[in-house]
Scaffold this active site. Structure first.
Site: not given
Ligand code: BES
Ligand code: ZN
Ligand code: MN
Length: 508
Positions: A268, A273, A280, A350, A352, A354
């Site tokens: 990835k 992000d 976020k 968010d 993204e 996947r």
């Molecule tokens: N890159 C983030 C995951 C992440 C968050 C990694 C904090 C490390 C620390 C990913 O893209 C994301 O935002 N995932 C969301 C998924 C949700 C929207 C289902 C998450 O984990 O909140």
């Molecule tokens: Zn991410």
């Molecule tokens: Mn994200």
């Protein structure tokens, strides 16, 4: 830093610093004992006087040791002899490296390979030692106008092995440790770069630079127009809000038999992000520069592979994008068609990772892979589930999960498997498309993300590493860890060894 191995008596070493171990309470390790006998019991006397207990984290620097040929002796606390396990050995090496770095010695001969570590052999100890010493000198201050005071660090490290017979094994262990450490360093450097200097185009350039350095690597970069033509609607939905063009980077390392199927690593590469329109919260958002650590670990692992000249075929695939809000950005509710033909309702922009990974996974089908492993800072939920020690592991093929668990143990770069049962799948149902990109609630978020990816990994053996909790450290020690380069490199070392065994059998 240069590492070599050598066998010989500690008292005979002409070196700037001899490094010896002391167990708790005040007991010398075998090499230290031998040295002490040769110099008339000087160390024993000091220990009896109470200058060093031998606890982990303690050390004592000695000058002018009678009868010794070395300039200094660094005694390193090793804790209780019976308690030296893998974790403890790594701690001891970490302290030894920091203490040695402070001495000003230009070279050193290290005898800590004589510690008995439960279930571990010389090869493992040497590798861990090399990795710990490289780790101890890592700094990320290239962008500071005033660097930390320049330190004089040891340039040559000599590691002792018990006898001449162990020299070839020791040399191989050093080669492996050095290659893994270099891969880890590359991964850290890329992860720590600020997001304005590590865009998708920058990542593509880094891949090209790596291919320049190692002719065994060939690189190819797909531009957005090409991805459009192929039909990568999911990946392209993520990049829409960004001014930075997306890149799909493909690195091929072909050093195995022409007919051997490649191992494909998919990383990835979200260079920043923000969450997109599903923005976020602001606090700690800078850490989302680390959302490309999966990509960085693919580059680091390929570097290690190339340096070790592993006789394998390996492909690195890096979907690189920036996830930004904006007038052109994808909206919650948008429905896109992935490269696989499956349609996806984007309920949360968010989620993204996947979306870019699913198209990269489908693209990997072209390589007819032996196995596909994706590496992604995919979910905050994985950190909630497992904390920040193991990577989350998911797989559709138990033997692949086992091989990764074995490699994780060998490299001491740990994983923990989470379930990927069909029971979870219905959580991704959508009223309007083949699936939604998130479930309707937060239950089992790391598993739901893996379930989503599994729908694009039906045609090969696949494993997913969620490295959200392990790719970087937060807080005062903020910085990339370089994980899971040790795990992935070990996995490939194991595959190379396996191929060699099978070759031997075929010849007989
Ligand atoms: N890159 C983030 C995951 C992440 C968050 C990694 C904090 C490390 C620390 C990913 O893209 C994301 O935002 N995932 C969301 C998924 C949700 C929207 C289902 C998450 O984990 O909140
Ligand atoms: Zn991410
Ligand atoms: Mn994200």
């Amino acid at each position: 830093m240069e590492f070599t191995v050598k066998s010989g008596n500690p008292e005979k070493q002409r070196t700037a610093c001899l490094v010896l171990g002391v167990y708790e309470s005040r007991r010398l390790t075998p090499a230290a004992e031998q040295f002490d006998t040769a110099c008339g019991g000087y160390l024993g006397t000091l220990l009896r006087r109470g200058d060093l207990e031998g606890k982990v984290g303690q050390s004592l620097l000695l000058f002018n040791v009678p009868e010794a040929l070395c300039e200094r002796v660094l005694l390193v606390g090793c804790g209780r002899e019976r308690e030296v396990d893998s974790r403890r050995f790594r701690q001891i090496m970490h302290h030894a490296a920091s203490a040695l770095n402070e001495t000003g010695a230009a070279d050193a001969v290290i005898y800590l390979t004589d510690l008995a570590v439960k279930g571990r052999e010389l090869n493992w100890k040497i590798r861990q030692l090399v990795e710990a010493f490289e780790e101890s000198r890592y700094r990320s201050d290239a962008l500071k106008s005033k660097k930390d005071a320049p330190r004089r660090l040891p340039r040559r490290i000599i590691l002792s092995v018990p006898g001449r017979r162990e020299l070839p094994d020791g040399e191989q262990a050093v080669r492996e440790g050095v290659a893994i450490a270099a891969g880890v360093k590359l991964t850290k450097d890329l992860g720590n770069l600020p997001p304005n200097l590590c865009t998708p185009a920058d990542l593509a350039e880094q891949a090209q630079a790596l291919a320049q350095e190692f002719p065994a690597l060939q690189v190819e970069v797909l531009e957005e127009a090409e991805m459009e033509r192929l039909g990568m609607g999911a990946l392209l939905a993520v990049t829409r809000g960004s001014a930075q063009p997306a890149k799909l980077i493909r690195l091929a390392y072909r050093q195995g038999p022409a007919a051997a199927k490649p191992y494909v690593l998919v990383g990835k590469g979200v260079t920043f992000d923000t969450g997109g329109i599903s923005l976020k919260p602001g606090e700690g958002m800078d850490e989302m520069k680390y959302d490309m650590c999966g990509a960085a670990s693919v580059l680091g692992t390929l570097r290690a592979c190339a340096e070790l000249k592993l006789p394998l075929n390996v492909v690195g695939l890096i979907p690189a994008v920036e996830n930004m809000p904006g007038g052109r950005a994808s909206r919650p509710g948008d429905i896109v068609t992935s490269l696989s033909g499956q349609t996806i309702e984007i309920l949360n922009t968010d989620a993204e990772g996947r979306l870019i990974l699913c198209d990269a996974l489908t693209y990997a089908e072209r390589d007819e892979p032996a196995a596909v492993i994706d590496i992604a800072t995919l979910t905050g939920a994985c950190i909630i589930a497992l904390g920040r020690h193991p990577h989350g592991l998911f797989s559709n093929h138990p033997p692949l999960a086992h091989a990764l668990q074995a490699a994780a143990h060998t490299a001491h770069d740990l994983v923990w498997e989470l379930p990927l049962w069909d029971d979870y799948q219905e959580g991704l149902d959508s009223n309007f498309a083949d699936m939604a990109n998130v479930a309707g609630n937060r239950d089992g978020g790391a598993i739901m993300a893996a379930c989503f990816l599994s729908r694009f990994a039906k045609k090969f053996h696949w494993a997913h590493l969620d490295i959200a909790g392990t790719a970087w450290k937060t807080g005062k020690a903020k910085g990339a860890t370089g994980r899971p380069v040790p795990l992935l490199t070990q996995y490939l070392l194991d595959r190379a060894a396996e191929a060699e065994r099978e070759d031997g059998r075929a010849a007989r």
